[in-house]
Design an enzyme around this catalytic site. Sequence first.
Site, PDB file in Angstrom:
ATOM      1  N   HIS A 114      36.504  79.000  95.161  1.00 39.88           N
ATOM      2  CA  HIS A 114      36.937  78.376  93.889  1.00 39.88           C
ATOM      3  C   HIS A 114      37.212  76.878  94.022  1.00 39.88           C
ATOM      4  CE1 HIS A 114      37.043  82.185  91.897  1.00 39.88           C
ATOM      5  NE2 HIS A 114      38.033  82.674  92.630  1.00 39.88           N
ATOM      6  N   ASP A 150      31.841  88.225  95.747  1.00 39.82           N
ATOM      7  CA  ASP A 150      33.246  88.319  95.316  1.00 39.82           C
ATOM      8  C   ASP A 150      33.247  88.608  93.809  1.00 39.82           C
ATOM      9  OD1 ASP A 150      36.199  87.125  96.338  1.00 39.82           O
ATOM     10  OD2 ASP A 150      35.856  86.969  94.171  1.00 39.82           O
ATOM     11  N   HIS A 152      34.995  87.495  91.549  1.00 35.95           N
ATOM     12  CA  HIS A 152      35.237  86.298  90.738  1.00 35.95           C
ATOM     13  C   HIS A 152      34.093  85.299  90.928  1.00 35.95           C
ATOM     14  CE1 HIS A 152      39.285  88.013  91.726  1.00 35.95           C
ATOM     15  NE2 HIS A 152      39.390  87.892  90.416  1.00 35.95           N
ATOM     16  N   ASP A 230      36.715  92.242  96.371  1.00 25.98           N
ATOM     17  CA  ASP A 230      37.554  92.580  95.223  1.00 25.98           C
ATOM     18  C   ASP A 230      36.786  93.175  94.050  1.00 25.98           C
ATOM     19  OD1 ASP A 230      36.397  90.095  94.946  1.00 25.98           O
ATOM     20  OD2 ASP A 230      38.271  88.992  94.696  1.00 25.98           O
TER      21      ASP A 230
END
Length: 287
Positions: A114, A150, A152, A230
């Site tokens: 991120h 991931d 996200h 995740d």
Amino acid sequence: MKIITDERCTGYSHPGHPERPERIIKSLEKLRAQTELPISWGRPRSPEETSILRAHSADLVARLSQPEDFDSDTPYYPALADYARASVGAALEALNAARAGENTFSLMRPPGHHATRNRAMGFCYLNNIAIAVLEALATGVKRVAVFDFDVHHGNGTEAILLNQPGAAFFSIHQFPCYPGTGTRNQGNNCYNYPVLPQTLRGEYRHVLASAVEHLQAFKPALVAVSAGFDAYARDPLAQGSMEAEDFHWLGQSFRSLGVPVFSLLEGGYSPDLPDLILAYLKGLEGK
Ligand SMILES: [Zn+2]
């Protein structure tokens, strides 16, 4: 399988924060205790400043040493800059080992995908994978693909690698979800595969499989994987549907590409994280 790690990465924590030291401690316990997968262990190198500054502004690097939180997800910790650099150093060591022909996984924190050029966010301070990809391109690798599974969106990696010659970025992630980006492709090299919350497992895997096919069509000489666990069915931070077997299959899929692959731990917040990592590594090793 070579694992790059340094237990000192468990030295910081914040009460109630899901990105906690136990993620690494428990995974190390599991990997050391198991006997199915032979492992050699490596340590992070010290990253050169020039490597970090290919991906980040000098302002962000300096900001890591100022004792002030970036946001509530991304707090300041004493010696934060050292932790962030060690995670970068593990990524660069993983890159190096992959180029030398070893299957490599960096088991470190903090994660990185991120973090943008100028901003730490989403538990991430420096973008380990983008730094490693830019290092590879600067040192003679012609085509590098990033695969980010991931749950996200890897917004930071996308922003740093956008339209970067020789690089391509493939992200499969839940949308709507943090950080709210990744709904469509960007520039000439960033490919996004948003998946709705609660998408059934077979459908999720189908999307992953088509992203792997698109990555293959890019003909990378090297593949860098943002390995976040995740999207797991019982992860507390998202509504994915993947099981350990699916992470094993992903590892096998990367193995079958027939080019060097290195993977870096991103997210994954379930107590089952050690099992998911082991399943993935076994897939990568063809076991
Ligand atoms: Zn994540």
